[in-house]
Write an enzyme that holds these catalytic residues in place. Sequence first.
Site, PDB file in Angstrom:
ATOM      1  N   PRO A   9       1.483  10.567   8.417  1.00  0.00           N
ATOM      2  CA  PRO A   9       2.635   9.704   8.653  1.00  0.00           C
ATOM      3  C   PRO A   9       2.809   8.595   7.610  1.00  0.00           C
ATOM      4  CG  PRO A   9       0.880   9.212  10.207  1.00  0.00           C
ATOM      5  CD  PRO A   9       0.482  10.474   9.501  1.00  0.00           C
ATOM      6  N   ASN A  10       4.064   8.344   7.315  1.00  0.00           N
ATOM      7  CA  ASN A  10       4.510   7.270   6.409  1.00  0.00           C
ATOM      8  C   ASN A  10       4.249   7.554   4.932  1.00  0.00           C
ATOM      9  OD1 ASN A  10       5.453   5.470   8.536  1.00  0.00           O
ATOM     10  ND2 ASN A  10       3.289   5.259   9.059  1.00  0.00           N
ATOM     11  N   ARG A  17       6.572   1.956  -0.168  1.00  0.00           N
ATOM     12  CA  ARG A  17       5.761   1.411   0.922  1.00  0.00           C
ATOM     13  C   ARG A  17       4.579   0.608   0.367  1.00  0.00           C
ATOM     14  NH1 ARG A  17       1.306   4.919   4.178  1.00  0.00           N
ATOM     15  NH2 ARG A  17       0.836   3.342   5.721  1.00  0.00           N
ATOM     16  N   TYR A  22      -0.593   0.920  -2.093  1.00  0.00           N
ATOM     17  CA  TYR A  22      -0.518   2.376  -2.267  1.00  0.00           C
ATOM     18  C   TYR A  22       0.025   2.815  -3.620  1.00  0.00           C
ATOM     19  CZ  TYR A  22      -1.422   2.241   2.748  1.00  0.00           C
ATOM     20  OH  TYR A  22      -1.983   2.000   3.966  1.00  0.00           O
ATOM     21  N   ASN A  73      -4.592  14.066   3.525  1.00  0.00           N
ATOM     22  CA  ASN A  73      -4.559  12.619   3.725  1.00  0.00           C
ATOM     23  C   ASN A  73      -3.944  12.417   5.107  1.00  0.00           C
ATOM     24  OD1 ASN A  73      -4.203   9.916   3.907  1.00  0.00           O
ATOM     25  ND2 ASN A  73      -3.286   9.652   1.871  1.00  0.00           N
ATOM     26  N   ALA A  76      -2.557   7.248   8.954  1.00  0.00           N
ATOM     27  CA  ALA A  76      -2.996   6.473  10.130  1.00  0.00           C
ATOM     28  C   ALA A  76      -3.695   7.339  11.176  1.00  0.00           C
ATOM     29  CB  ALA A  76      -1.805   5.760  10.763  1.00  0.00           C
ATOM     30  N   HIS A  79      -7.580   7.431  11.851  1.00  0.00           N
ATOM     31  CA  HIS A  79      -8.308   6.459  12.669  1.00  0.00           C
ATOM     32  C   HIS A  79      -8.049   6.630  14.164  1.00  0.00           C
ATOM     33  CE1 HIS A  79      -8.359   4.896   8.642  1.00  0.00           C
ATOM     34  NE2 HIS A  79      -7.067   4.633   8.667  1.00  0.00           N
ATOM     35  N   ASP A  86      -9.864  18.105  16.348  1.00  0.00           N
ATOM     36  CA  ASP A  86     -10.117  19.325  17.107  1.00  0.00           C
ATOM     37  C   ASP A  86      -9.464  20.533  16.442  1.00  0.00           C
ATOM     38  OD1 ASP A  86     -11.584  17.919  18.941  1.00  0.00           O
ATOM     39  OD2 ASP A  86     -10.108  18.029  20.563  1.00  0.00           O
ATOM     40  N   GLU A  97     -11.025  15.162   2.844  1.00  0.00           N
ATOM     41  CA  GLU A  97     -10.173  14.053   3.298  1.00  0.00           C
ATOM     42  C   GLU A  97      -9.993  13.067   2.146  1.00  0.00           C
ATOM     43  OE1 GLU A  97     -11.507  12.110   6.938  1.00  0.00           O
ATOM     44  OE2 GLU A  97     -10.805  10.185   6.168  1.00  0.00           O
ATOM     45  N   HIS A  99      -7.821   9.446   0.621  1.00  0.00           N
ATOM     46  CA  HIS A  99      -6.976   8.266   0.861  1.00  0.00           C
ATOM     47  C   HIS A  99      -6.692   7.593  -0.468  1.00  0.00           C
ATOM     48  CE1 HIS A  99      -7.709   8.530   5.173  1.00  0.00           C
ATOM     49  NE2 HIS A  99      -8.964   8.812   4.850  1.00  0.00           N
ATOM     50  N   LEU A 100      -5.490   7.101  -0.594  1.00  0.00           N
ATOM     51  CA  LEU A 100      -5.126   6.365  -1.803  1.00  0.00           C
ATOM     52  C   LEU A 100      -5.925   5.072  -1.903  1.00  0.00           C
ATOM     53  CD1 LEU A 100      -1.349   6.958  -1.214  1.00  0.00           C
ATOM     54  CD2 LEU A 100      -2.545   7.724  -3.277  1.00  0.00           C
ATOM     55  N   SER A 101      -5.982   4.342  -0.783  1.00  0.00           N
ATOM     56  CA  SER A 101      -6.666   3.041  -0.775  1.00  0.00           C
ATOM     57  C   SER A 101      -8.119   3.227  -0.342  1.00  0.00           C
ATOM     58  CB  SER A 101      -5.951   2.095   0.189  1.00  0.00           C
ATOM     59  OG  SER A 101      -6.023   2.592   1.521  1.00  0.00           O
ATOM     60  N   ARG A 106     -10.814  -2.397   3.754  1.00  0.00           N
ATOM     61  CA  ARG A 106      -9.616  -2.922   4.406  1.00  0.00           C
ATOM     62  C   ARG A 106      -9.965  -3.338   5.851  1.00  0.00           C
ATOM     63  NH1 ARG A 106      -4.720   0.932   3.546  1.00  0.00           N
ATOM     64  NH2 ARG A 106      -3.668  -0.925   4.356  1.00  0.00           N
ATOM     65  N   ARG A 110      -9.656   0.560  10.067  1.00  0.00           N
ATOM     66  CA  ARG A 110      -9.499   1.678   9.118  1.00  0.00           C
ATOM     67  C   ARG A 110     -10.849   2.248   8.662  1.00  0.00           C
ATOM     68  NH1 ARG A 110      -3.985   1.433   7.700  1.00  0.00           N
ATOM     69  NH2 ARG A 110      -3.205  -0.685   7.834  1.00  0.00           N
TER      70      ARG A 110
HETATM   71  C1  DQA Z   1      -4.151   5.836   3.878  1.00  0.00           C
HETATM   72  C2  DQA Z   1      -5.004   4.771   4.567  1.00  0.00           C
HETATM   73  C3  DQA Z   1      -4.681   4.680   6.045  1.00  0.00           C
HETATM   74  O1  DQA Z   1      -5.483   3.682   6.668  1.00  0.00           O
HETATM   75  C4  DQA Z   1      -3.224   4.303   6.242  1.00  0.00           C
HETATM   76  O2  DQA Z   1      -2.898   4.312   7.607  1.00  0.00           O
HETATM   77  C5  DQA Z   1      -2.299   5.175   5.457  1.00  0.00           C
HETATM   78  C6  DQA Z   1      -2.669   5.611   4.111  1.00  0.00           C
HETATM   79  C7  DQA Z   1      -4.372   5.872   2.353  1.00  0.00           C
HETATM   80  O3  DQA Z   1      -4.004   6.871   1.724  1.00  0.00           O
HETATM   81  O4  DQA Z   1      -4.878   4.898   1.775  1.00  0.00           O
HETATM   82  O5  DQA Z   1      -1.187   5.461   5.907  1.00  0.00           O
HETATM   83  O6  DQA Z   1      -4.512   7.117   4.382  1.00  0.00           O
END
Ligand code: DQA
Length: 144
Positions: A9-10, A17, A22, A73, A76, A79, A86, A97, A99-101, A106, A110
């Site tokens: 998501p997002n 964003r 990011y 990725n 959210a 977490h 599952d 897995e 993540h950008l950040s 953080r 997270r």
């Molecule tokens: C994220 C880190 C997550 O905590 C956050 O909710 C995101 C992006 C990242 O790529 O850094 O939406 O997955």
Amino acid sequence: MRILVLHGPNLNLLGKREPEIYGTLSLDDINGALEALGAEFEAVLGFFQSNSEGALVDAIQQAPEKYDGILINPAAYTHTSVALRDALAAIGLPFVEVHLSNIHRREEFRHHSFLAPLALGQICGFGLDSYLLGLRALFNHIKN
Ligand code: DQA
């Protein structure tokens, strides 16, 4: 080899964003860079982004029909989502897995990932390179 790239998501808002966290690359930019690296490996990549947990579960459930591994990725849902965990446990495909950040420096909420204990590994904090490193690691794992 076929690899499914899943974005949670997002991540459709990347570029606009919270760019200080990011970066300024769009999701299309990231997918384009992954496609270029995949082509070097002669891997075929499929891409899917959704804001909906159920749609991501459906994509994971269908993945074994077409793919050898998953680069994800979960954003959210990392977490929060027992459902994604599952689904990944059920299909048993290798996944990485990303993540950008750097989620570990953080907010505390997270720091925990429901998915990471099942993953080949987790790569975070390197922006686009998290995805590229993850793809390379997944490719090498499946190849060997
Ligand atoms: C994220 C880190 C997550 O905590 C956050 O909710 C995101 C992006 C990242 O790529 O850094 O939406 O997955």
